[in-house]
Design an enzyme around this catalytic site. Structure first.
Site, short mmCIF file in Angstrom:
data_model
loop_
_atom_site.label_atom_id
_atom_site.label_comp_id
_atom_site.label_asym_id
_atom_site.label_seq_id
_atom_site.Cartn_x
_atom_site.Cartn_y
_atom_site.Cartn_z
N HIS A 81 -31.32 -19.61 53.60
CA HIS A 81 -32.43 -20.57 53.67
C HIS A 81 -32.98 -20.77 52.26
O HIS A 81 -32.72 -19.97 51.35
CB HIS A 81 -33.55 -20.05 54.57
CG HIS A 81 -34.27 -18.87 54.01
ND1 HIS A 81 -33.70 -17.61 53.92
CD2 HIS A 81 -35.51 -18.74 53.45
CE1 HIS A 81 -34.55 -16.77 53.36
NE2 HIS A 81 -35.66 -17.43 53.06
N HIS B 275 -30.74 -18.66 49.65
CA HIS B 275 -30.65 -17.21 49.49
C HIS B 275 -30.73 -16.54 50.86
O HIS B 275 -31.03 -17.18 51.87
CB HIS B 275 -31.73 -16.68 48.55
CG HIS B 275 -33.13 -17.03 48.92
ND1 HIS B 275 -33.67 -18.29 48.72
CD2 HIS B 275 -34.12 -16.31 49.50
CE1 HIS B 275 -34.92 -18.32 49.14
NE2 HIS B 275 -35.22 -17.13 49.63
N ARG C 187 -34.56 -0.65 53.98
CA ARG C 187 -35.02 -1.39 52.81
C ARG C 187 -36.41 -1.95 53.06
O ARG C 187 -36.72 -2.38 54.18
CB ARG C 187 -34.05 -2.53 52.48
CG ARG C 187 -34.49 -3.42 51.32
CD ARG C 187 -33.44 -4.47 51.01
NE ARG C 187 -33.86 -5.33 49.93
CZ ARG C 187 -34.15 -6.64 50.04
NH1 ARG C 187 -34.05 -7.24 51.21
NH2 ARG C 187 -34.54 -7.35 48.99
N ASP D 203 -36.87 -21.39 50.49
CA ASP D 203 -38.27 -21.21 50.88
C ASP D 203 -39.00 -22.55 50.89
O ASP D 203 -38.96 -23.27 49.90
CB ASP D 203 -38.97 -20.25 49.90
CG ASP D 203 -38.42 -18.84 49.98
OD1 ASP D 203 -37.83 -18.49 51.01
OD2 ASP D 203 -38.59 -18.08 49.00
#
Length: 367
Positions: free
Chosen positions: A234, A290, A300, A236
């Site tokens: 996607h 990204h 994470r 942003d």
């Protein structure tokens, strides 16, 4: 960043049950499986510039011009760079990560007290399951707002109202973190202005009365990381994203038709431009595709600060920039951040063509 809604029928109890046994399973539910085209492995790192902000913060004009040149080169190509000597205290960053990790380690019954409701942007959510039913991301999220003007205790108020008085310390840490990152975001806006050859303070002033969408992300270990994603491909919708990722890494960028990873740096923030800023430059600066990948044996944490203008601000290139590219036709209509936010919240799941599809949708109602 996914801000859109859907008619998902998933229940939080199902998500809770699944994540509680995820480390023991050998397969994942079909709702989390992504198309093979989205799962092609990254085979090299992105060579994004690491921009030293120390000279800029000290008022060194030559160092500032050098930083602006690095930023311009990155933004013309893909919109990703990292910043060091950024002015955000390293101890404060560690405290924010510690608070995020402690939150996500809480029993699910505690976290769901602040469950994000359909139609709301704030609260705790798992896999966007309250909005989507397919291609779910392998993650948990905690999302809240941070206005650049207003109450000094807005983040503390969020944590206490959503999760109880016991979260005052968590709210205080994130309040301080947001205040520090806000200063960094406005500094970056000055450098972006310089890099575009317009007034240094144009974008700073444009965003000073804006707001931020702040999100802590937790990516649990995954039994089959080759089948799913922490967040799918996607761009942003927001203006600028300021990300601090832990040492595990997982952020990847699609450049030159290849997925490339972003190396984690404990002393750096990753900066990337969003669709709204691309529109502010008439497409000159790029908002790049990204994603985030997950791992089998490592959890994470990442912290994201999505900078947005005030909702009624008109999104159009500044006159100085339009004049410098007068032979270039306008690629996007004038629209407000509210228009775009509503589109991505109610009508469209963010992907690589969000802005293009929004343009078609918006012009159909505003010819």
């Amino acid at each position: 960043m996914d801000l859109s809604a859907s008619n998902s029928t998933h229940s939080f109890s199902n998500m809770e049950d699944f994540f509680s046994i995820s480390a023991k399973t050998t397969s994942i539910p079909k709702e989390y499986i992504w198309p093979k085209k989205d799962l092609v492995l990254a085979d090299q790192e992105l060579q994004e510039p690491v921009v030293d902000l120390q000279g800029f913060l000290r008022g060194d004009w030559e160092a500032t011009r050098h930083a602006a040149r690095l930023v311009r080169a990155a933004c013309l190509k893909h919109g990703f760079f990292q910043v060091i000597n950024h002015g955000v205290d390293s101890h404060l960053i560690r405290m924010a990560h510690h608070q995020a990790k402690a939150f996500f380690k809480l029993p699910f019954s505690e976290k769901r007290k602040g469950q994000q409701q359909l139609g709301s942007k704030w609260g705790f959510s798992v896999a966007h399951a309250h909005r989507f039913s397919t291609k779910l991301p392998w993650k948990e999220m905690l999302t809240f707002g941070f206005p650049h003007e207003g109450s000094n205790a807005v983040v503390v108020d969020f944590f206490e109202s959503f999760f109880g008085e016991g979260f005052e310390e968590t709210g205080l840490v994130f309040q301080r973190y947001c205040e520090a990152v806000k200063k960094l975001s406005l500094a970056i806006m000055e450098i972006l202005g310089i890099s575009l050859g317009i007034d240094q303070y144009y974008f700073r002033e444009y965003f000073e009365d804006g707001n931020a969408i702040v999100r802590a992300n937790f990516y649990p270990t995954c039994p089959e990381p080759g089948l799913t994603l922490g967040i799918g491909p996607h761009s942003d919708p927001t203006s600028v994203t300021i990300l601090h990722q832990d040492e595990v890494g997982g952020l990847e960028v699609f450049v030159d038709n290849k997925w490339r990873s972003i190396r984690p740096r404990h002393d750096a923030f990753v900066i990337n431009l969003g669709d709204t800023f691309m529109a502010l430059t008439n497409g000159m600066y790029k908002s790049c595709l990204h994603r985030a990948v997950v791992k089998k044996h490592q959890e994470r944490i990442s912290l994201t600060y999505f900078l947005c203008p005030r909702e009624d601000k008109m999104i159009k290139p500044p006159q100085d920039l339009i004049s410098s590219i007068e032979d270039e036709p306008r690629k996007y209509p004038d629209f407000t951040w509210f228009d775009f936010l509503r589109y991505t919240s109610e009508h469209y799941r963010a992907d690589e063509t969000t802005l293009q599809n929004f343009t078609k949708w918006f012009t159909s109602f505003n010819p």
